[in-house]
Design an enzyme around this catalytic site. Structure first.
Site, mmCIF file in Angstrom:
data_model
loop_
_atom_site.group_PDB
_atom_site.id
_atom_site.type_symbol
_atom_site.label_atom_id
_atom_site.label_comp_id
_atom_site.label_asym_id
_atom_site.label_seq_id
_atom_site.Cartn_x
_atom_site.Cartn_y
_atom_site.Cartn_z
ATOM 1 N N GLY A 67 35.664 41.572 31.640
ATOM 2 C CA GLY A 67 36.681 40.608 31.052
ATOM 3 C C GLY A 67 37.908 41.230 30.480
ATOM 4 N N GLU A 273 35.656 34.819 33.730
ATOM 5 C CA GLU A 273 36.491 33.709 32.990
ATOM 6 C C GLU A 273 36.807 32.504 33.904
ATOM 7 O OE1 GLU A 273 37.044 34.085 29.928
ATOM 8 O OE2 GLU A 273 36.116 36.080 29.428
#
Length: 304
Positions: A67, A273
């Site tokens: 991420g 995400e």
């Protein structure tokens, strides 16, 4: 150049304790670190990387997980700065693809002694990503992937979250079109998941598809149809190796551009995400990012 910038996501799985240790290791290896930032608010990670790039630091040494890489890669793509990665996340699939070791000492050694290679990036519209973008089951799994699971059971959190997601997941209608005409359009009435992969690994070590790589200038697209339960168990069994694409419940395409439409409109999971909603166009950005890899890595090459 103003030396390297060390930027560590201190909220990543092992980030807090890794920052000071990395500074010492890099200094002992002769790496000139001109600036260092332990970032405790992940929302500030991207702006910190952007500022370091604009200030002329090279390489940008990023400590974090997938991420962290995905959220900052937009500022590194097609730029002079090279990425040096300290894998501190739960899955570390980007590092796994490039054979970057998860040991902090070995990762620092890689930055000091490794080679620079060029890798492709995926594009969701104008948003770069490194591993995979997906719709369907993976979105529910992301929602089920709590910080508690990631911190306490590590990569095993991903299959646990997937099981939780499967119980509540609803199939959806999807349509794929290929702007370059390399495949005919295809429509699906009951999709479980659709994913567009750039890297080789996702979800803690699962293979995107056999032969997938990060410098092949193509994306791997797969669609899993909600069919018989026994077929789905077969898909799940072979997720680790990538052989799931051989199942009758799975269609696999290799392409440089694809457009996905769904009914209803659905959120898109990009490297863990949720960043957009369908419809979306996905494409590949060849040789978009320079990364330092171990001297013996064969995962990618330098094209200048």
């Amino acid at each position: 150049m103003r030396g390297a910038a060390l930027i560590v996501n201190a909220r990543s799985r092992t980030g807090e304790q890794a920052f000071e240790e990395a500074l010492e290791l890099l200094a002992a290896l002769g790496v000139d670190v001109g600036a260092s930032f332990p970032v405790h608010d992940p929302a500030r990670l991207a702006e910190t990387v952007r500022a370091a790039v604009l200030e002329g630091h090279d390489p940008i040494i990023l400590g974090g997980g997938d991420g962290s890489v995905s959220s900052t890669v937009d500022f590194l793509a097609h730029h002079h700065s090279t990425l040096g990665l300290l894998p501190l996340g739960t899955a570390n699939d980007f590092a796994r693809t490039l054979e970057i070791p998860t040991s902090l000492a070995e990762a620092c050694e890689t930055i000091a002694r490794g080679n620079v290679v060029d890798v492709d990036l995926g594009l969701l519209g104008d948003n770069y990503y490194v591993n995979v973008a997906s719709v369907g089951l993976s979105v529910e799994a992301t929602r089920a992937l709590s910080p508690f699971l990631k911190k306490n059971i590590g990569p095993l959190a991903y299959p646990v979250a997937a099981v939780k997601a499967f119980i509540k997941h609803q199939p959806f209608v999807g349509r794929l079109t290929f702007p370059d005409g390399d495949h005919a359009p295809v429509e699906y009435g009951r999709l479980l998941q659709l994913a567009v992969g750039n890297g080789r690994f996702y979800g803690g070590g699962m293979v995107v598809a056999p032969g997938s790589g990060m410098d092949d200038k193509t994306l791997d697209v797969y669609a899993i149809v909600l069919g018989r339960t026994r077929d789905l168990f077969g898909v799940a069994r072979y997720l680790r190796s990538g052989d799931f694409v051989k199942s009758e419940s799975v269609d696999h395409f290799r392409t440089s551009r694809v457009v996905l439409e769904t009914e209803p409109e659905l959120p898109v999971n990009v490297d863990g995400e949720l960043v957009a909603y369908t419809p979306q166009e996905f494409s590949v950005a060849p040789n978009a990012l320079r990364v330092i890899v171990p001297a013996g890595s064969t995962a990618a090459r330098y094209d200048g």
